[in-house]
Design an enzyme around this catalytic site. Structure first.
Site, PDB file in Angstrom:
ATOM      1  N   ASP A 160      25.518   1.899  44.378  1.00 16.20           N
ATOM      2  CA  ASP A 160      26.622   2.373  43.534  1.00 16.20           C
ATOM      3  C   ASP A 160      26.150   2.733  42.137  1.00 16.20           C
ATOM      4  O   ASP A 160      26.751   3.577  41.475  1.00 16.20           O
ATOM      5  CB  ASP A 160      27.702   1.292  43.431  1.00 16.20           C
ATOM      6  CG  ASP A 160      28.818   1.503  44.449  1.00 16.20           C
ATOM      7  OD1 ASP A 160      28.757   2.485  45.193  1.00 16.20           O
ATOM      8  OD2 ASP A 160      29.736   0.662  44.491  1.00 16.20           O
ATOM      9  N   HIS A 179      26.287  50.703  64.322  1.00 16.14           N
ATOM     10  CA  HIS A 179      25.187  49.744  64.244  1.00 16.14           C
ATOM     11  C   HIS A 179      23.945  50.301  64.948  1.00 16.14           C
ATOM     12  O   HIS A 179      22.823  50.240  64.425  1.00 16.14           O
ATOM     13  CB  HIS A 179      25.582  48.412  64.906  1.00 16.14           C
ATOM     14  CG  HIS A 179      26.438  47.533  64.044  1.00 16.14           C
ATOM     15  ND1 HIS A 179      27.687  47.892  63.639  1.00 16.14           N
ATOM     16  CD2 HIS A 179      26.204  46.300  63.528  1.00 16.14           C
ATOM     17  CE1 HIS A 179      28.220  46.918  62.908  1.00 16.14           C
ATOM     18  NE2 HIS A 179      27.325  45.932  62.816  1.00 16.14           N
ATOM     19  N   GLU A 227      31.465   4.696  55.311  1.00 16.61           N
ATOM     20  CA  GLU A 227      30.922   5.248  54.079  1.00 16.61           C
ATOM     21  C   GLU A 227      29.666   4.471  53.677  1.00 16.61           C
ATOM     22  O   GLU A 227      28.615   5.044  53.399  1.00 16.61           O
ATOM     23  CB  GLU A 227      31.980   5.151  52.973  1.00 16.61           C
ATOM     24  CG  GLU A 227      31.493   5.626  51.611  1.00 16.61           C
ATOM     25  CD  GLU A 227      32.465   5.290  50.494  1.00 16.61           C
ATOM     26  OE1 GLU A 227      32.369   5.928  49.431  1.00 16.61           O
ATOM     27  OE2 GLU A 227      33.317   4.389  50.673  1.00 16.61           O
ATOM     28  N   HIS A 228      29.786   3.142  53.633  1.00 15.30           N
ATOM     29  CA  HIS A 228      28.653   2.270  53.335  1.00 15.30           C
ATOM     30  C   HIS A 228      28.414   1.368  54.546  1.00 15.30           C
ATOM     31  O   HIS A 228      29.357   0.751  55.052  1.00 15.30           O
ATOM     32  CB  HIS A 228      28.935   1.370  52.129  1.00 15.30           C
ATOM     33  CG  HIS A 228      29.352   2.103  50.892  1.00 15.30           C
ATOM     34  ND1 HIS A 228      30.672   2.257  50.521  1.00 15.30           N
ATOM     35  CD2 HIS A 228      28.610   2.738  49.953  1.00 15.30           C
ATOM     36  CE1 HIS A 228      30.728   2.945  49.383  1.00 15.30           C
ATOM     37  NE2 HIS A 228      29.501   3.259  49.019  1.00 15.30           N
ATOM     38  N   GLN A 267      33.575  -3.872  47.807  1.00 12.67           N
ATOM     39  CA  GLN A 267      34.334  -2.654  48.103  1.00 12.67           C
ATOM     40  C   GLN A 267      35.832  -2.907  48.097  1.00 12.67           C
ATOM     41  O   GLN A 267      36.620  -2.039  47.728  1.00 12.67           O
ATOM     42  CB  GLN A 267      33.913  -2.084  49.459  1.00 12.67           C
ATOM     43  CG  GLN A 267      32.498  -1.539  49.478  1.00 12.67           C
ATOM     44  CD  GLN A 267      32.254  -0.524  48.371  1.00 12.67           C
ATOM     45  OE1 GLN A 267      32.829   0.547  48.362  1.00 12.67           O
ATOM     46  NE2 GLN A 267      31.401  -0.874  47.426  1.00 12.67           N
ATOM     47  N   HIS A 307      37.781  -2.127  44.907  1.00 12.11           N
ATOM     48  CA  HIS A 307      37.980  -0.756  44.440  1.00 12.11           C
ATOM     49  C   HIS A 307      39.466  -0.396  44.390  1.00 12.11           C
ATOM     50  O   HIS A 307      39.924   0.253  43.455  1.00 12.11           O
ATOM     51  CB  HIS A 307      37.256   0.231  45.355  1.00 12.11           C
ATOM     52  CG  HIS A 307      35.867   0.553  44.890  1.00 12.11           C
ATOM     53  ND1 HIS A 307      35.612   1.187  43.700  1.00 12.11           N
ATOM     54  CD2 HIS A 307      34.657   0.320  45.459  1.00 12.11           C
ATOM     55  CE1 HIS A 307      34.300   1.340  43.558  1.00 12.11           C
ATOM     56  NE2 HIS A 307      33.706   0.813  44.601  1.00 12.11           N
TER      57      HIS A 307
END
Length: 551
Positions: free
Chosen positions: A476, A535, A442-443, A373, A376
């Site tokens: 991924d 109503h 996230e992971h 990661q 990235h």
């Protein structure tokens, strides 16, 4: 400097005009010599115009020192703040660290900061777990807002301008590539085609299994039938990042569920290469999922084009996909603009991973998961929660991280991420999972004994990878789960992309005469409480009619 000084000393209108003309002349000469265009200058003026704060007229540090003006001047309003802003924007853009930059290095080694959770204040732990990308939100928004506005008002011309500027693709004359895509743009090695096809099928199987086969039908009381049914979102825009990496996997993760859901119009946006072309892998995926077009643009400008539409770009109803801070900010801005009429999947920003490892974990596996990661982007963050590891065991992980990172082609990007990444040493798995749920990664990778049982303690995470044989990489690419996941801690509120991301649910009610009699009293009483007489009457008129006809 001489011309600038003369302008500062000028008093009369004529003198100011004369000296300003001199200064502009030399400034433009410098621009021409450096290959700077007026468009480049205009972009910088746009950025300056949205600054929240300006300097108070005091000199920047080096000039103040040269002029002998440092006494009593707070230099943090000058060079330091400018450098800080530039560094924040550099992080946001995922610019690799230079060779002379010491980011991510400790004692000459690539190493994360390390804290023993029980030996530092809780506030230190929380600060260590803060995402780097959350520290410059105001500045990022200030840059993105004018870009959104420019594309909304200028359409194709503005979109092309930004693509020429940011992607250097100055040969592009149209911002859109439309289907059917020519075979010449999809020529790939057989092994790449096979890998994409295998991943495509696994992702399709997992998302197709999420499909609701029939509507939900519930009779809430006799004669009152409530139904919920799903319909695909008609037009979706899929943002596939480019920049520092080619990501056909993201095109798969976003495009396959859109295809399975039955979305009528699928638009992909991805930054082109400098020659104006798009990577053949992305074109091949676009072909397989039946995309209508590919928008040759990235960043907030691509988001704006899909949100509002341009002469060439189809307006969409929902935008999905991850990106850097500029992309995320763009998504947030357009989703809050009611005139855009567009929703987003989630605030999916820079990548992050949290690895929980105990004494049973393989140090090489742990380091490889962290680095997968970190590569990235420099705005990514990786966290290791070490469960009761000894100094020797921690050193083994750190040695592996340094050795593996040093051998990576993207080592200068990795170092940027490692600079704001952290190892937290905790006493037991319960404390580890408490911190993990607080961070909401996230992971989440569980390299621990009895990992499947530990997974039962997960409250907040985008996607979980269980046991030593499940690297995050399989998620991924090819396992079948989706890799477009919530970041920034939004896993506390959001799910990752799934089939439901591409559909909306519609409800219906169907009452018989007896059903209206059964529920009508409650409806009329609540309408009376809320003083909404129309109503109440909508029910009472029908009930009176039933009484008259004896139904």
């Amino acid at each position: 400097m001489e011309e600038a000084n003369e302008l500062c000393e000028a008093k009369s209108k004529d003198d100011v005009a004369f000296e300003a003309a001199d200064l502009l002349y030399f400034a433009l000469t410098k621009c021409v010599a450096a290959g700077v265009t007026l468009e480049d200058v205009e972009q910088n003026l746009d950025a300056k115009s949205v600054k929240v704060k300006r300097r108070q007229g005091d000199a920047k540090g080096p000039w103040a020192e040269r002029a002998g003006l440092t006494n009593g001047i707070n230099l943090t309003n000058g060079t330091a703040k400018t450098d800080e802003k530039k560094e924040m924007l550099k992080e946001a853009a995922s610019v690799p660290k230079g060779k002379g930059d010491t980011a991510g290095l400790r004692n000459g080694r690539i190493q994360m900061a390390r804290y023993v959770a029980s030996e530092v204040p809780q506030s230190t732990v929380q600060e260590a777990l803060q995402r780097p990308s959350q520290r410059s939100t105001e500045k990022i928004m200030g840059i993105v807002n004018p870009i959104i506005k420019a594309v909304r008002e200028g359409g194709d011309a503005a979109l092309l301008k930004y693509t020429h500027q940011f992607e250097k693709a100055t040969s592009l004359t149209s911002p859109v590539l439309r289907a059917p895509f020519p075979q010449s743009m999809m020529n790939l090695p057989p092994e790449t085609i096979e890998a994409i096809d295998v991943s495509f099928e696994n992702i399709r199987k997992f998302h197709a299994a999420q499909k609701e086969e029939k509507p939900l039908v519930v009779e809430t009381m006799p004669g009152v039938v409530c139904t919920r049914f799903a319909r695909p979102i008609e037009r979706v825009g899929l943002y596939v990042p480019g920049g520092t990496a080619v990501l056909p996997s993201t095109a798969l993760m976003l495009g396959v569920p859109a295809m399975v859901a039955g979305c009528k119009t699928i638009v992909i946006a991805s930054p082109p290469r400098a020659d104006g072309s798009i990577t053949p892998e992305i074109v091949y995926v676009a072909h397989k999922i039946g995309a209508q077009s590919i928008v040759l643009a990235g960043g907030a400008q691509a988001v704006a084009a899909m949100a509002y539409g341009t002469e060439s770009v189809s307006k969409v109803d929902k935008i999905l996909g991850p990106g850097n801070q500029f992309v995320t900010a763009g998504k947030m801005i357009v989703s809050n603009d009611t005139s855009a009429g567009v929703s987003i999947d989630m605030p999916a920003g820079p990548s992050e991973v949290l690895v929980v490892a105990d004494a049973a974990a393989n140090p090489a596996f742990v380091a490889s998961d962290l680095l997968s990661q970190a590569e990235h982007g420099v705005d990514s963050q990786v966290v290791l929660i070490a469960v009761d590891l000894s100094e020797k065991q921690l050193a083994a992980v750190e040695d592996e991280l340094h050795q593996q990172a040093s051998a990576l082609p993207r080592v200068d990007i990795v170092r940027g991420a490692i600079e704001h990444s952290v190892t937290l040493v905790v006493k037991d798995i319960e404390e580890a999972m408490r911190l993990s749920n607080l961070y909401a990664p996230e992971h989440l990778i569980l390299q621990v004994e009895n990992a499947q049982d530990v997974a039962g303690l997960v409250e907040n995470a985008g996607s979980v990878f269980i046991g030593q044989w499940t690297p995050e990489s399989v998620g991924d690419y090819s396992a079948g789960v989706n890799h477009s996941l919530p970041t920034y801690g939004y896993a506390k509120q959001y799910s990752g992309v799934n089939l439901a991301s591409y559909v909306k649910h519609i409800t219906s009610s169907n009452l018989t005469a007896q059903g209206l009699r059964n529920v009508g009293g409650a409806v009329m009483q609540l309408a009376k409480v809320e003083e909404l007489e129309a109503h109440r009457r909508a029910v009472s008129i029908r009930l009176a009619h039933l009484d008259r006809v004896g139904a």
